[in-house]
Design a protein around this motif. Sequence first.
Motif, PDB file in Angstrom:
ATOM      1  N   ARG A 175      47.357  82.026  21.857  1.00 55.23           N
ATOM      2  CA  ARG A 175      47.882  81.086  20.561  1.00 55.23           C
ATOM      3  C   ARG A 175      49.402  81.035  20.573  1.00 55.23           C
ATOM      4  N   ILE A 176      49.771  82.424  20.179  1.00 53.43           N
ATOM      5  CA  ILE A 176      50.926  82.663  19.916  1.00 53.43           C
ATOM      6  C   ILE A 176      52.109  82.045  20.959  1.00 53.43           C
ATOM      7  N   TRP A 179      52.423  78.449  20.922  1.00 56.38           N
ATOM      8  CA  TRP A 179      53.144  78.026  19.758  1.00 56.38           C
ATOM      9  C   TRP A 179      54.646  77.995  20.183  1.00 56.38           C
ATOM     10  N   GLN A 180      54.987  79.142  20.970  1.00 57.38           N
ATOM     11  CA  GLN A 180      56.200  79.186  21.356  1.00 57.38           C
ATOM     12  C   GLN A 180      56.814  78.268  22.344  1.00 57.38           C
ATOM     13  N   GLU A 183      57.250  75.212  20.246  1.00 53.22           N
ATOM     14  CA  GLU A 183      58.550  75.182  19.425  1.00 53.22           C
ATOM     15  C   GLU A 183      59.604  74.937  20.353  1.00 53.22           C
ATOM     16  N   TYR A 198      43.524  73.946  13.072  1.00 60.41           N
ATOM     17  CA  TYR A 198      43.615  75.317  12.487  1.00 60.41           C
ATOM     18  C   TYR A 198      44.930  74.979  11.419  1.00 60.41           C
ATOM     19  N   ASP A 200      46.836  77.179  10.011  1.00 58.77           N
ATOM     20  CA  ASP A 200      47.950  78.445  10.260  1.00 58.77           C
ATOM     21  C   ASP A 200      48.598  77.706  11.248  1.00 58.77           C
ATOM     22  N   GLU A 201      48.233  76.975  12.357  1.00 58.22           N
ATOM     23  CA  GLU A 201      48.995  76.287  13.580  1.00 58.22           C
ATOM     24  C   GLU A 201      49.800  75.210  12.645  1.00 58.22           C
ATOM     25  N   GLU A 203      50.835  75.046   9.746  1.00 51.53           N
ATOM     26  CA  GLU A 203      51.811  75.591   9.073  1.00 51.53           C
ATOM     27  C   GLU A 203      52.823  76.198   9.578  1.00 51.53           C
ATOM     28  N   ARG A 204      52.617  76.937  10.590  1.00 46.30           N
ATOM     29  CA  ARG A 204      53.639  77.403  11.630  1.00 46.30           C
ATOM     30  C   ARG A 204      54.641  76.324  12.332  1.00 46.30           C
ATOM     31  N   LEU A 205      53.868  75.516  12.807  1.00 49.06           N
ATOM     32  CA  LEU A 205      54.556  74.521  13.839  1.00 49.06           C
ATOM     33  C   LEU A 205      55.236  73.378  13.223  1.00 49.06           C
ATOM     34  N   SER A 243      49.025  78.025  -0.679  1.00 54.45           N
ATOM     35  CA  SER A 243      48.986  77.992   0.835  1.00 54.45           C
ATOM     36  C   SER A 243      48.479  76.492   1.558  1.00 54.45           C
TER      37      SER A 243
END
Length: 266
Positions: A175-176, A179-180, A183, A198, A200-201, A203-205, A243
């Motif tokens: 997954r990471i 994600w990279q 990005e 997801y 967290d996905e 929230e991250r991206l 969150s």
Amino acid sequence: MDTHQAEGPAIRVQGLEKSYKDLRVLRGVDFEVARGGIFALLGSNGAGKTTVVRILSTLLKADAGTARVNGFDVAGQAAGVRESISLTGQFAAVDEILSGRENLVLVARLRHLKAPGTVADDLLRRFSLTEAGSRRAATYSGGMRRRLDIAMSLIGNPPVVFLDEPTSGLDPEARIEVWQAVEELAEGGTTVLLTTQYLDEAERLADRIAILHGGRIIVNGTLAELRRLLPPAEVEYVEKQPSLEDVFFAVVGADSQGREARANEK
């Protein structure tokens, strides 16, 4: 046809509706996606995220409403939409018999690009797959296969990319990796519409997040704007910001309770 010169939002959706017999999946969906950056369409399984993507990519016709992608109407200018986009579905669409490089060269040739080998090598380098480029795709890990799939979707430099739950079923490390890769797409100026379940996905991206629930967009904003929907919690006199998970369940729960109350009144 020049698909890179359209003005206005990359995506504009107004009043989108879709039903399957008696099941109303979309009940009037509205949102816009600015050019560049990442827009996350967040929702539970069955919320209608894939239906939205299929309509925007001209694979499915809406029952009502309008949608424009890169300035082209999805119903009346489907060819322009298709030339402007790339779609990566929930499962990697790579040929496992071919090597990673051969997959890329094949797509470049199908798109009639000059120097398909150079195109393939550039993408292998961009997605950190150069060393694995000569290996059959069947030997790739889930994350590598997904990165190859995304690389294939970029051949021809489409201005808009749809990623429909790109990390579904992947392990945390894979997954990471994905994600990279996502990005890097945004950093290169590509507009990305990402559907995900997801939290967290998203929230991250995402630069902006829209929550699709009950066939409608119930909130839409930046992560900071969504967090302001809930008051911060205090834990041992230390302020704690809510969150995205807190926001999601608060707005979905409130919407569900409201619909139940309206149903009981009838």
